[in-house]
Design an enzyme around this catalytic site. Structure first.
Site, short mmCIF file in Angstrom:
data_model
loop_
_atom_site.label_atom_id
_atom_site.label_comp_id
_atom_site.label_asym_id
_atom_site.label_seq_id
_atom_site.Cartn_x
_atom_site.Cartn_y
_atom_site.Cartn_z
N ARG A 235 -20.45 11.82 -31.81
CA ARG A 235 -21.34 12.63 -32.64
C ARG A 235 -21.67 13.93 -31.92
O ARG A 235 -21.88 13.96 -30.71
CB ARG A 235 -22.66 11.88 -32.93
CG ARG A 235 -22.59 10.92 -34.12
CD ARG A 235 -22.39 11.68 -35.42
NE ARG A 235 -22.29 10.80 -36.57
CZ ARG A 235 -21.16 10.32 -37.05
NH1 ARG A 235 -20.02 10.59 -36.44
NH2 ARG A 235 -21.15 9.57 -38.14
N GLU A 264 -21.69 21.31 -38.26
CA GLU A 264 -20.34 21.26 -38.82
C GLU A 264 -20.36 21.84 -40.23
O GLU A 264 -21.27 21.54 -41.01
CB GLU A 264 -19.83 19.82 -38.84
CG GLU A 264 -19.72 19.20 -37.44
CD GLU A 264 -19.27 17.74 -37.46
OE1 GLU A 264 -19.02 17.19 -38.57
OE2 GLU A 264 -19.17 17.14 -36.37
N HIS A 283 -13.57 17.00 -37.05
CA HIS A 283 -14.12 15.65 -37.29
C HIS A 283 -13.06 14.74 -37.91
O HIS A 283 -13.27 14.11 -38.94
CB HIS A 283 -15.35 15.74 -38.20
CG HIS A 283 -16.31 14.59 -38.00
ND1 HIS A 283 -17.66 14.76 -37.99
CD2 HIS A 283 -16.10 13.27 -37.81
CE1 HIS A 283 -18.26 13.59 -37.81
NE2 HIS A 283 -17.32 12.67 -37.69
#
Length: 317
Positions: A235, A264, A283
């Site tokens: 994370r 993000e 991601h």
């Protein structure tokens, strides 16, 4: 019954829901359309999200008919679990469904760091043939430090063992009899600093909590080997990004592979994007075709189980 899917979900899971008679509304951008989501959600019996949809008290209050929340992944920092529990709404993550994919991402990162084939390819296409410059290193006998020793770390350790790496791990919640130590031979260390001092690669596998936010920051980088790399597929926010930029620029460490960021997508002009030795990906560590099919099918089946009056063993609240 009606199911609302607010983010990317593989077709397998959507078709599984439809085959079983559920009405599915799917908008992979809906998680970013807050006002529209708040207006729509009261009509649905189930909500399926990924990591961008903020499932907070406000959304749960609006979700008056929602009986279950499916999470297409394992991270739960975007879901207010206490608020869900207070409303008796079970939350179902896709437990272990993408663990193999994330483990392979970690291995790919280490291989890329030591054998940068894409750079070699680009250089050869320019007409060069620099064999000395592209002489790399072996993973064999290098030390991999795992921060967090859960299922993903377990699978990373098994693959690292196959490459002949030494694997050490830091996790205050893991006991000597736990499977990752018993089955993979990971050597536990007592402190995070001890792990950082000895590791050639540091791979992070912990959730984002108040305790883990910025757990890798300025003082930690000073403990590390100058040729070491940080890999974060867990994370954003666990690694202090500005401190990382400064550590790489000052050559305190060699570089990093970040699949997750505090914000993000990456912000325009972000210092992270200006440092070549910090490698960024959007991601995608757990995002392979195989893992996303498993994830979609698992969440679909477990959500249906709850909607039909049963209980899911995957539920966290």
């Amino acid at each position: 019954m009606k199911v609302l899917v607010t983010e990317l979900m593989w077709d397998d899971g959507i078709e599984e829901l439809k085959r079983n008679g559920y009405s599915v509304d799917y908008d992979m951008e809906l998680g970013r359309k807050r006002s529209e989501l708040l207006e729509l959600v009261p009509a649905y019996d189930a909500l399926i999200v990924r990591n961008e949809t903020k499932v907070d008290a406000e959304l749960l209050d609006a979700a008056k008919n929602t009986k279950v929340i499916g999470r297409l992944g394992v991270g739960l920092d975007n879901i207010d679990l206490e608020a869900a529990k207070a409303r008796n709404i079970p939350v179902i993550p896709a437990v272990h469904a993408n663990a193999t994919s994330v483990a392979e991402y970690v291995m790919a990162s280490m291989l890329d760091a030591y054998r940068p084939l894409a750079e070699a390819d680009a250089d050869v296409r320019k007409g060069n043939w620099d064999r000395k410059f592209f002489t790399g290193y072996e993973l064999n006998r290098k030390t991999l430090g795992l921060v967090g020793l859960g299922e993903i770390a377990h699978r990373v350790a098994k693959r690292a063992n196959a490459f002949g790496m030494n694997v050490i791990g830091y996790d205050p919640f893991v006991k000597p009899y736990d499977h990752i130590l018993a089955e993979t031979g990971v050597r536990p260390v007592e402190t995070l600093d001890e792990l950082l001092i000895h590791s050639d690669f540091v791979s992070i596998h912990v959730p984002l909590t108040k305790a883990t936010r910025h757990m890798i920051s300025k003082d930690n980088f000073k403990c590390m080997k100058r040729h070491a790399y940080v890999i974060n597929s867990a994370r954003g926010g666990i690694v202090h990004e500005q401190d990382l930029v400064e550590a790489v620029q000052s050559k305190e460490i060699a570089g990093a592979y970040l699949d997750v960021l505090e914000t993000e997508p990456v912000q325009k002009g972000s210092p992270l994007s200006k440092v070549e030795a910090i490698h960024l990906s959007p991601h995608i560590a757990g995002l392979t075709d195989e893992s996303q099919s498993r994830t979609a099918m698992m969440v679909a089946k477990e959500v249906m189980k709850v909607l039909e009056g049963g209980k899911s063993l995957c539920a966290v609240v």
